[in-house]
Scaffold this motif. Structure first.
Motif, short mmCIF file in Angstrom:
data_model
loop_
_atom_site.label_atom_id
_atom_site.label_comp_id
_atom_site.label_asym_id
_atom_site.label_seq_id
_atom_site.Cartn_x
_atom_site.Cartn_y
_atom_site.Cartn_z
N THR A 1 0.89 -1.10 -0.04
CA THR A 1 0.00 0.13 0.06
C THR A 1 0.80 1.17 0.00
O THR A 1 1.78 1.50 0.74
CB THR A 1 -0.92 -0.13 1.13
OG1 THR A 1 -1.86 -1.28 1.23
CG2 THR A 1 -1.75 1.36 1.27
N ARG B 1 -2.95 0.83 -4.37
CA ARG B 1 -3.30 -0.50 -3.76
C ARG B 1 -3.78 -1.61 -4.92
O ARG B 1 -4.14 -0.99 -5.75
CB ARG B 1 -4.33 -0.60 -2.63
CG ARG B 1 -4.13 0.16 -1.56
CD ARG B 1 -4.98 -0.05 -0.53
NE ARG B 1 -5.70 -1.26 -0.30
CZ ARG B 1 -5.58 -2.15 0.67
NH1 ARG B 1 -4.12 -1.98 1.44
NH2 ARG B 1 -6.14 -3.30 0.55
N ARG C 1 -9.99 -1.99 0.41
CA ARG C 1 -10.33 -2.68 1.79
C ARG C 1 -11.29 -1.56 2.52
O ARG C 1 -11.49 -0.60 2.33
CB ARG C 1 -9.13 -2.93 2.46
CG ARG C 1 -8.39 -1.49 2.79
CD ARG C 1 -7.03 -1.79 3.78
NE ARG C 1 -6.18 -0.59 3.70
CZ ARG C 1 -5.05 -0.46 4.17
NH1 ARG C 1 -4.47 -1.66 4.79
NH2 ARG C 1 -4.29 0.59 4.20
N ASN D 1 0.07 -5.76 0.79
CA ASN D 1 -1.13 -5.80 -0.06
C ASN D 1 -0.65 -6.50 -1.44
O ASN D 1 -1.58 -7.03 -2.01
CB ASN D 1 -1.61 -4.15 -0.41
CG ASN D 1 -2.62 -4.08 -1.26
OD1 ASN D 1 -2.68 -3.71 -2.28
ND2 ASN D 1 -3.86 -4.85 -0.95
N ASN E 1 -0.88 -10.00 -1.01
CA ASN E 1 -2.49 -10.49 -0.60
C ASN E 1 -3.05 -10.65 -2.11
O ASN E 1 -3.69 -11.44 -2.31
CB ASN E 1 -3.18 -9.54 0.20
CG ASN E 1 -2.48 -9.35 1.66
OD1 ASN E 1 -1.81 -10.63 2.01
ND2 ASN E 1 -2.76 -8.40 2.20
C1 MLT Z 1 -4.15 -5.16 2.94
O1 MLT Z 1 -4.65 -4.09 2.93
O2 MLT Z 1 -3.72 -5.51 1.98
C2 MLT Z 1 -3.35 -5.58 4.08
O3 MLT Z 1 -3.84 -4.87 5.42
C3 MLT Z 1 -1.84 -5.08 4.28
C4 MLT Z 1 -1.66 -3.57 3.78
O4 MLT Z 1 -1.86 -3.26 2.87
O5 MLT Z 1 -1.32 -2.97 4.60
#
Ligand code: MLT
Length: 209
Positions: free
Chosen positions: A30, A64, A68, A109, A112
């Motif tokens: 991020t 990102r 989220r 991120n 993920n």
């Molecule tokens: C996300 O949002 O993918 C995780 O919380 C890791 C981050 O980006 O902080």
């Protein structure tokens, strides 16, 4: 050079001097951008071609790879949509640059979205190095990751990724057939020298000549 290939994916591409080295798909955390992980990619696998997109979602101006709702609470419909977009981008980039399926190297991120892409679009990636990753989807469809090497590097003192969550991710990837190595280093959410020392040799062992 910064290019724009598929819509929404500004990216950098560096050709690899060693055609036998695996191309790396670099996925920043991020607030990062497409330049962030290039030095990491060069250090981990000096001969590899590097493909480094910028996350297309903005959170208060910070790039990102998906939306989220809060820290660690993901908009799962967006995770699915963005993983499909990333897989499509990888497919286009492979044709444009003449690349084999890349190994994702993702941080936070970026790790993920790499985990989500592995689970939802297993054909897109040859494997992955997941740095500080967590479970991206409460329920993922059964994926066929048989034999796919995945290195998950977690931090024992990570305030963002609970140990239980990283273990659940490792177990889910293993259930899908991936060959998972999960190592917990004495680190927080940020990268440490131990991550570099583990990831470089792991890449060479699993994807070297
Ligand atoms: C996300 O949002 O993918 C995780 O919380 C890791 C981050 O980006 O902080």
């Amino acid at each position: 050079m910064t290019n724009s290939l598929a819509p929404d994916f500004v990216h950098r591409f560096e050709p690899g001097p060693d055609p036998a080295a695996p191309p790396l798909l670099l996925l920043h955390g991020t607030g990062g951008d497409e330049a962030d992980l290039l030095p990491l990619g060069r250090a981990l696998s000096p001969g590899s071609a590097l493909l480094s997109p910028r996350g297309p979602v903005l959170e208060n101006g910070m790039p990102r790879f998906f939306r989220r709702l809060a820290e660690g609470v993901f908009d799962e419909a967006d995770v699915r949509r963005r993983a499909a977009d990333l897989a499509a981008f990888v497919a286009q980039a492979r044709v444009a640059y003449g690349l084999a399926a890349p190994v994702a190297v993702g941080f936070s991120n970026g790790a993920n979205i790499a985990a989500a892409t592995l689970l939802l679009h297993p054909e897109a990636l040859a494997g992955a190095v997941l740095l500080r990753a967590m479970v991206p989807l409460a329920e993922a469809p059964p994926a066929d990751l048989v034999g796919r090497p995945v290195l998950l590097l977690s931090g024992a003192f990570d305030p963002i990724v609970p140990a239980e969550n990283a273990e659940r991710l490792a177990a889910g990837l293993e259930r899908a057939g991936a060959r998972v190595t999960h190592t917990v280093n004495p680190a927080g959410h940020g990268l440490s020298q131990a991550d570099l020392s583990a990831a470089g040799p792991w890449l060479a062992r699993n994807f070297g000549r």
